[in-house]
Motif scaffolding. Structure first.
Motif, PDB file in Angstrom:
ATOM      1  N   ASP A 669       0.850  -1.188   0.000  1.00 21.13           N
ATOM      2  CA  ASP A 669       0.000   0.000   0.000  1.00 21.13           C
ATOM      3  C   ASP A 669       0.886   1.239   0.000  1.00 21.13           C
ATOM      4  O   ASP A 669       1.930   1.286   0.667  1.00 21.13           O
ATOM      5  CB  ASP A 669      -0.911   0.016   1.219  1.00 21.13           C
ATOM      6  CG  ASP A 669      -1.919  -1.118   1.194  1.00 21.13           C
ATOM      7  OD1 ASP A 669      -2.455  -1.445   2.257  1.00 21.13           O
ATOM      8  OD2 ASP A 669      -2.169  -1.673   0.087  1.00 21.13           O
ATOM      9  N   VAL A 670       0.424   2.279  -0.717  1.00 18.46           N
ATOM     10  CA  VAL A 670       1.233   3.469  -0.863  1.00 18.46           C
ATOM     11  C   VAL A 670       0.327   4.673  -1.117  1.00 18.46           C
ATOM     12  O   VAL A 670      -0.769   4.537  -1.675  1.00 18.46           O
ATOM     13  CB  VAL A 670       2.240   3.301  -2.020  1.00 18.46           C
ATOM     14  CG1 VAL A 670       1.528   3.175  -3.363  1.00 18.46           C
ATOM     15  CG2 VAL A 670       3.229   4.457  -2.078  1.00 18.46           C
ATOM     16  N   SER A 671       0.757   5.874  -0.715  1.00 20.00           N
ATOM     17  CA  SER A 671       0.016   7.115  -0.981  1.00 20.00           C
ATOM     18  C   SER A 671       0.519   7.722  -2.285  1.00 20.00           C
ATOM     19  O   SER A 671       1.723   7.784  -2.513  1.00 20.00           O
ATOM     20  CB  SER A 671       0.193   8.115   0.157  1.00 20.00           C
ATOM     21  OG  SER A 671      -0.382   7.618   1.347  1.00 20.00           O
ATOM     22  N   VAL A 672      -0.430   8.179  -3.106  1.00 19.85           N
ATOM     23  CA  VAL A 672      -0.095   8.762  -4.407  1.00 19.85           C
ATOM     24  C   VAL A 672      -0.719  10.143  -4.500  1.00 19.85           C
ATOM     25  O   VAL A 672      -1.905  10.313  -4.202  1.00 19.85           O
ATOM     26  CB  VAL A 672      -0.598   7.887  -5.573  1.00 19.85           C
ATOM     27  CG1 VAL A 672      -0.160   8.479  -6.915  1.00 19.85           C
ATOM     28  CG2 VAL A 672      -0.094   6.460  -5.428  1.00 19.85           C
ATOM     29  N   GLN A 673       0.073  11.133  -4.924  1.00 19.30           N
ATOM     30  CA  GLN A 673      -0.432  12.489  -5.137  1.00 19.30           C
ATOM     31  C   GLN A 673      -0.688  12.668  -6.624  1.00 19.30           C
ATOM     32  O   GLN A 673       0.225  12.636  -7.439  1.00 19.30           O
ATOM     33  CB  GLN A 673       0.599  13.518  -4.664  1.00 19.30           C
ATOM     34  CG  GLN A 673       0.078  14.943  -4.682  1.00 19.30           C
ATOM     35  CD  GLN A 673      -0.918  15.180  -3.554  1.00 19.30           C
ATOM     36  OE1 GLN A 673      -0.695  14.738  -2.432  1.00 19.30           O
ATOM     37  NE2 GLN A 673      -2.003  15.849  -3.855  1.00 19.30           N
ATOM     38  N   ALA A 674      -1.984  12.840  -6.978  1.00 19.61           N
ATOM     39  CA  ALA A 674      -2.359  13.056  -8.380  1.00 19.61           C
ATOM     40  C   ALA A 674      -2.953  14.449  -8.489  1.00 19.61           C
ATOM     41  O   ALA A 674      -4.122  14.654  -8.192  1.00 19.61           O
ATOM     42  CB  ALA A 674      -3.348  12.005  -8.855  1.00 19.61           C
ATOM     43  N   GLY A 675      -2.160  15.427  -8.889  1.00 19.51           N
ATOM     44  CA  GLY A 675      -2.642  16.800  -8.931  1.00 19.51           C
ATOM     45  C   GLY A 675      -2.894  17.283  -7.513  1.00 19.51           C
ATOM     46  O   GLY A 675      -2.044  17.209  -6.636  1.00 19.51           O
ATOM     47  N   ILE A 676      -4.134  17.763  -7.253  1.00 20.69           N
ATOM     48  CA  ILE A 676      -4.487  18.242  -5.916  1.00 20.69           C
ATOM     49  C   ILE A 676      -5.126  17.139  -5.092  1.00 20.69           C
ATOM     50  O   ILE A 676      -5.537  17.361  -3.963  1.00 20.69           O
ATOM     51  CB  ILE A 676      -5.448  19.450  -6.026  1.00 20.69           C
ATOM     52  CG1 ILE A 676      -6.758  19.030  -6.697  1.00 20.69           C
ATOM     53  CG2 ILE A 676      -4.808  20.604  -6.756  1.00 20.69           C
ATOM     54  CD1 ILE A 676      -7.817  20.108  -6.653  1.00 20.69           C
ATOM     55  N   ILE A 677      -5.235  15.932  -5.675  1.00 22.33           N
ATOM     56  CA  ILE A 677      -5.888  14.814  -4.991  1.00 22.33           C
ATOM     57  C   ILE A 677      -4.827  13.862  -4.467  1.00 22.33           C
ATOM     58  O   ILE A 677      -3.922  13.454  -5.191  1.00 22.33           O
ATOM     59  CB  ILE A 677      -6.836  14.059  -5.952  1.00 22.33           C
ATOM     60  CG1 ILE A 677      -7.904  15.018  -6.481  1.00 22.33           C
ATOM     61  CG2 ILE A 677      -7.461  12.872  -5.253  1.00 22.33           C
ATOM     62  CD1 ILE A 677      -8.749  14.415  -7.569  1.00 22.33           C
ATOM     63  N   LYS A 678      -4.981  13.497  -3.206  1.00 25.50           N
ATOM     64  CA  LYS A 678      -4.088  12.516  -2.607  1.00 25.50           C
ATOM     65  C   LYS A 678      -4.898  11.285  -2.271  1.00 25.50           C
ATOM     66  O   LYS A 678      -5.950  11.376  -1.636  1.00 25.50           O
ATOM     67  CB  LYS A 678      -3.435  13.086  -1.341  1.00 25.50           C
ATOM     68  CG  LYS A 678      -2.325  12.197  -0.777  1.00 25.50           C
ATOM     69  CD  LYS A 678      -1.617  12.887   0.379  1.00 25.50           C
ATOM     70  CE  LYS A 678      -0.445  12.048   0.883  1.00 25.50           C
ATOM     71  NZ  LYS A 678       0.243  12.711   2.009  1.00 25.50           N
ATOM     72  N   MET A 679      -4.435  10.115  -2.694  1.00 25.50           N
ATOM     73  CA  MET A 679      -5.201   8.898  -2.496  1.00 25.50           C
ATOM     74  C   MET A 679      -4.264   7.752  -2.127  1.00 25.50           C
ATOM     75  O   MET A 679      -3.046   7.831  -2.306  1.00 25.50           O
ATOM     76  CB  MET A 679      -5.969   8.535  -3.771  1.00 25.50           C
ATOM     77  CG  MET A 679      -5.069   8.271  -4.974  1.00 25.50           C
ATOM     78  SD  MET A 679      -5.997   7.807  -6.446  1.00 25.50           S
ATOM     79  CE  MET A 679      -6.543   6.175  -5.964  1.00 25.50           C
TER      80      MET A 679
END
Length: 797
Positions: A669-679
Motif C-alpha cells: 500500500d502506498v500514498s499517491v499524489q495526483a494533482g491536488i488529490i491525494k489517495m
C-alpha cells in the motif's frame, strides 16, 4: 388577380395580418406585417420559416431584443443629403436608430452559443458611437439643446440668464414698491418676447414706458418701463444670437448624419426586418403555434390543427391528411358541423406557411408549398350582376378551373349546391374529375350522397365527415378521415318529436340502394366509434404509464444524487477531521521533541517513541477507513525496478499520472499524489510512468502503457503567502505546518508568512519552529517592498 389574392380575401387572411401587425414593435415592422404575401418559392418559404423559428428560439432563451420604437429616418436623411437642416426630433430619431443597431449587436454577440439564420441580418448592422454620443450630448430632448452643445452657446445662455435677472430685479421694484398700487396684478410677464408689467388703464401715465398689449376688456395695459427698454433690447439680441448658434449646431449635426446616410439607412432597413421577424415569432407564441415541416412533394399532414381566428378556448383541433394516398377529400356532414371551418383551416394554413408564419398545430405537421391556393367558399350572390347562389359559385369555379394546375390547392364549398340535386350532383362529380386531371390537391364539402359514393368507388379520392352527436343534437366539430358523413335527418327529426310513423313512412320512400348505403355508413360509423374508443383508452394507458415511468425514474435519480451528495459530504468531513488530526499530531510531536532537547524528561526516549508509533498507527487506521486503498490489478505487468518515493506512476483504475508520496509498506500500500488529490492505492494498481527519467522501459512495456497527456501542475488558486495575524504561536505553527506541506505538493519554492510587526512575539515563536524544520532551506525577514519586519520570507527545499 394573383394566385393567392382571391383566396386571401375568401379565407380572411387579412385578419391574420392585422393580428400579426399588433405583435410588431416598430411602425416599419407593422407596415411590413400588413403587406405580407405568401411565396410559391420553396427555398424562400424554408428561409422564412427558419427565420421565424430562430427568432422564437432566441426569444425563448434570451428574451426578445428591444427595438426602441424607431421611426423611418429615410426622409430626414434625404433632406440632410440635400443640405437641409434637420429638426431636433429628426436628429433624435437618427440617434435612436444608431442606438438600436448597437444594442442589437450587443444582444446577438453577448454569450453567443449557436449560429442562426438571423446572423446575416445582425451582421449587416453598423455602429457609429461617436455620432450617437454627439447627438445625445448636444440634444437633451425634442425641444431642448444642452448648454454644453458649444462654448459659444454656453456663453450666450450665461449672458441671457444674467440679463433676465437684471430685468427682473428692476421690474421687481415696480411690483413690490410704491408703483404696485398702479398695477392690476403684482406680477412680471412677457409680451412679444419682452418683459412687461400689467398697469391699470387709469394709471397708464404714472409709469413711463412702451405699451405692448392690452387686455380684452381694455382695463389693463402691458407696459415696458423705460428703465428696462435697453436691457430688453440686449436680451432680444442675445436670443437672436442663441437661435443662430443653435441653427449652426443643428446644421453641423445634419451634415454628419448626411455623411453617414447610407449606413444609417441600411441600419434602419435591417432593424425593421429584424423587428418584423421577431413579430412573427411573437405571433407564433400567442397562437401557441409551431414550425411545420416543409415537404418537397405535395403532401399535407396536419395534427391538432386549430383555426387561428376562432376562440382558442372553444375551437376543436382537427387532423387533416391529403396527398399521401389520396389527392381529393370529400367532406360531408350536417350544416354548422365544421365542414367549412375545416376547408378554411387547410387554406389558411397554406397561406400562413408560405408567408413564413408558424401554424397552430403540432410540430410534427407537414405542409407543401403550393403554386396557387384557389378557393370558392361562401355565398357570393350578386344582385347588381343578377347572379344567384348557384351562378356565383359557378363563376368562381370557372375561374378556378382556368387557373388550376399541378401544385395548386383547390377548395370548393357546397359543390353543386343551389340547383336541381340530380344535375348538381352530376356536375359536382364532373368538376372533381376535371380538377383531379389537372394534378391539384382538392378538398370539397357537399351534402350529396352521389359524391360519397364517388369517393368510395374512386381511387385517390377519400371521404371525410364532420362528427355529429345525435343524442345532444350538436356537432362535435371533429373531422373524421375515411368515413362518409350522414345527414342524420331521420334521427334528428325523431329526437325533436316528429311522429315515428311519419319517420318510418319517409324511410320507405327511400330507394333500396339508398337505404343499403345508409346502413353501410351506420355500420362503418359504429365500427369507427368502437375503434376510436379503444384507441383512446390505449392511448390514455400509454400516457399514464409513461408519466409513471418518468416520475419513478426521476425519483430514483433524485434519491441516488442525494445519497451520493451525502456520502461525498461525509467523506469530505472525515478527510478534514483526519487532516486536522495529522496536523495536531505533528505539532504535538514537534513540541515533545523540543521539550526533550531543552530539559530532561521523565518519559524515556523509548516510551516516547512507543507512544508516537501508537498515534501514527491510529491515524493510519483512520485514514484507511476514510481513504481506502483503490485497487485494480494490472495483468502481466512487472515493474523494471521497485517502486520508491518520488516515482511518477500511472494510476491504472483512474487512468491518471501521479507521484508516490512515500515508499510502499510491507503490504504494497502506498500514498499517491495526483494533482491536488491525494489517495491510497496498492502497487498492483500502478505502472511506472514512461516519462520518469529514473526508469528505462522496453518497447513492449511502452506499448502496454496507456497514452496520456496528464501532468501535475500548480493549483491556480494556491497563494504564495499565509496571513497569521491574530493567532498565537501554537495556532500559527499548526497552520504553517499544513501550509508547507501543501506548498511542496504544488512545487512552490518561496513563500511569505505574514505575522505583523507588533511586539515580535509571534515572529519569535515561528522562528523557533522554523529552525529545526527539515523542509526549509532558509528564511529571512522581509525587505522593503516585501512587508519589512512584518513578514518572514521562507525558501523551501
Amino acid at each position: 388577380m394573383s394566385n393567392f389574392e382571391r383566396a386571401q380575401t375568401t379565407l380572411e387572411y387579412n385578419k391574420i395580418l392585422q393580428m400579426l401587425s399588433e405583435c410588431a414593435h416598430t411602425e416599419g415592422a407593422a407596415a411590413m406585417a400588413l403587406q405580407l404575401t405568401p411565396s410559391s418559392d420553396i427555398d424562400r418559404v424554408r428561409q422564412l420559416q427558419a427565420q421565424t423559428g430562430d427568432a422564437k428560439k432566441l426569444a425563448s432563451t434570451r428574451g426578445a431584443p428591444s427595438f426602441g420604437f424607431i421611426k423611418d429616418v429615410n426622409p430626414a436623411l434625404d433632406r440632410a443629403d440635400r443640405g437641409a437642416v434637420l429638426t431636433l426630433k429628426e436628429i433624435l430619431d437618427i440617434a435612436d436608430v444608431l442606438r438600436t443597431a448597437r444594442t442589437l449587436l450587443d444582444y446577438i454577440n453577448t454569450d453567443k452559443r449557436y449560429d442562426t439564420v438571423l446572423d446575416e441580418h445582425f451582421g449587416r448592422l453598423t455602429v457609429n458611437r461617436s455620432l450617437e454620443n454627439e447627438i445625445r450630448r448636444v440634444i437633451i430632448a425634442e425641444d431642448m439643446i444642452a448648454d454644453e452643445a458649444s462654448p459659444a452657446l454656453a456663453d450666450i445662455r450665461r449672458k441671457k440668464r444674467g440679463m433676465s435677472n437684471r430685468i427682473n430685479d428692476i421690474l421687481q421694484r415696480y411690483v413690490s414698491g410704491d408703483y404696485s398700487k398702479y398695477l392690476q396684478e403684482n406680477i412680471i410677464t412677457r409680451r412679444g418676447g419682452r418683459f412687461v408689467i400689467p398697469v391699470k388703464n387709469e394709471y397708464k401715465n404714472e409709469i413711463k414706458g412702451l405699451v405692448h398689449d392690452t387686455s380684452a376688456s381694455g382695463a389693463t395695459l402691458f407696459i415696458e418701463p423705460m428703465s428696462v427698454v435697453e436691457a430688453n433690447n440686449d436680451l432680444r439680441e442675445l436670443e437672436s444670437s442663441e437661435a443662430h448658434e443653435i441653427e449652426r449646431i443643428l446644421a453641423a449635426l445634419s451634415a454628419e448624419c448626411a455623411a453617414d446616410a447610407d449606413s444609417i439607412s441600411l441600419n434602419y432597413y435591417n432593424i425593421t426586418e429584424l423587428a418584423f421577424i421577431f413579430a412573427r415569432a411573437e405571433f407564433s407564441f400567442r397562437l401557441k403555434a409551431a414550425q411545420p415541416n416543409i415537404s418537397s412533394d405535395y403532401k399535407v399532414e396536419l395534427f391538432h390543427a386549430r383555426h387561428p381566428l376562432l376562440d382558442p378556448g372553444t375551437v376543436v383541433p382537427i387532423h387533416i391528411s391529403l396527398g399521401e394516398t389520396f389527392d381529393t377529400l370529400v367532406i360531408t356532414g350536417p350544416n354548422t358541423g365544421g365542414k367549412t371551418v375545416s376547408l378554411k383551416t387547410l387554406g389558411l394554413f397554406a397561406l400562413m406557411t408560405q408567408a413564413g408564419l408558424h401554424i397552430p398545430a403540432d410540430d410534427t405537421s407537414t405542409m407543401p408549398v403550393f403554386s396557387a391556393v384557389l378557393a370558392d367558399i361562401g355565398d357570393e350572390q350578386s344582385i347588381e350582376q343578377s347572379l344567384s347562389t348557384f351562378s356565383s359559385h359557378m363563376v368562381n369555379i370557372v375561374s378556378i378551373l382556368r387557373e388550376a394546375k399541378q401544385g395548386s390547392l383547390v377548395l370548393l364549398d357546397e359543390l353543386g349546391a343551389g340547383t336541381d340535386p340530380v344535375e348538381g350532383a352530376a356536375l359536382a362529380v364532373a368538376i372533381l374529375e376535371s380538377v383531379r386531371e389537372r394534378g391539384t390537391l382538392c378538398a370539397a364539402t357537399t351534402h350529396y350522397a352521389e359524391l360519397k359514393e364517388f369517393a368510395l368507388n374512386t381511387e385517390g379520392v377519400s371521404n371525410a365527415s364532420c362528427e355529429f352527436d345525435v343524442e345532444t343534437l350538436k356537432p362535435t366539430f371533429r373531422l373524421i378521415i375515411g368515413t362518409p358523413g350522414r345527414s342524420n335527418a331521420f334521427a334528428i327529426s325523431s329526437k325533436l318529436g316528429l311522429d315515428e310513423s311519419i319517420v318510418e313512412r319517409a324511410r320507405t320512400k327511400m330507394s333500396g340502394s339508398s337505404r343499403r348505403f345508409e346502413d353501410v355508413i351506420d355500420k362503418l360509423e359504429a365500427s369507427r366509434i368502437d375503434m376510436e374508443n379503444q384507441r383512446e383508452a390505449a392511448e390514455k394507458m400509454r400516457r399514464e404509464y409513461e408519466t409513471y415511468a418518468a416520475e419513478a425514474e426521476q425519483a430514483l435519480k433524485t434519491k441516488i444524487a442525494e445519497t451520493e451528495k451525502q456520502l461525498e459530504k461525509q467523506r469530505r468531513k472525515a478527510a478534514q477531521m483526519l487532516e486536522s488530526a495529522k496536523v495536531s499530531s505533528k505539532f504535538v510531536f514537534g513540541q515533545l521533541d523540543e521539550l526533550k532537547r531543552r530539559r530532561d524528561s521523565e518519559i524515556s526516549a523509548g516510551e516516547l517513541e512507543t507512544a508516537r508509533d501508537k498515534v501514527r498507527r491510529s491515524l493510519r487506521e483512520t485514514d484507511d477507513l476514510v481513504n481506502p486503498v483503490r485497487e485494480k490489478k494490472v495483468k502481466n505487468y512487472v515493474p523494471p525496478r521497485p517502486f520508491a518515493k518520488g516515482d511518477r506512476v500511472l494510476i491504472v483504475n483512474i487512468d491518471k499520472i501521479g507521484m508516490l508520496a512515500d515508499n510502499p509498506d510491507e503490504n504494497g500500500d502506498v500514498s499517491v499524489q495526483a494533482g491536488i488529490i491525494k489517495m491510497k492505492t496498492n502497487v498492483k494498481n500502478l505502472m511506472l510512468s514512461e516519462d520518469d527519467d529514473r526508469t528505462t522501459f522496453t518497447d513492449a512495456e511502452k506499448k502496454r502503457m496507456p497514452a496520456t497527456g496528464y501532468r501535475t501542475s500548480v493549483r491556480p488558486d494556491f497563494s504564495n503567502e499565509l496571513d497569521l495575524r491574530g493567532m498565537n504561536g501554537e495556532e500559527a505553527w499548526s497552520a504553517v505546518d499544513k501550509y508547507f506541506d501543501e506548498a511542496k505538493m504544488v512545487n512552490l519554492r518561496s513563500v511569505r508568512l505574514i505575522h505583523g510587526k507588533g511586539t515580535g512575539a509571534l515572529r519569535n515563536a515561528l522562528w523557533k519552529s522554523l529552525k529545526g524544520d527539515g523542509r526549509i532551506a532558509s528564511y529571512r525577514i522581509g525587505q522593503y517592498g516585501e512587508g519589512d519586519s512584518g513578514v518572514t520570507v521562507v525558501e523551501l527545499k
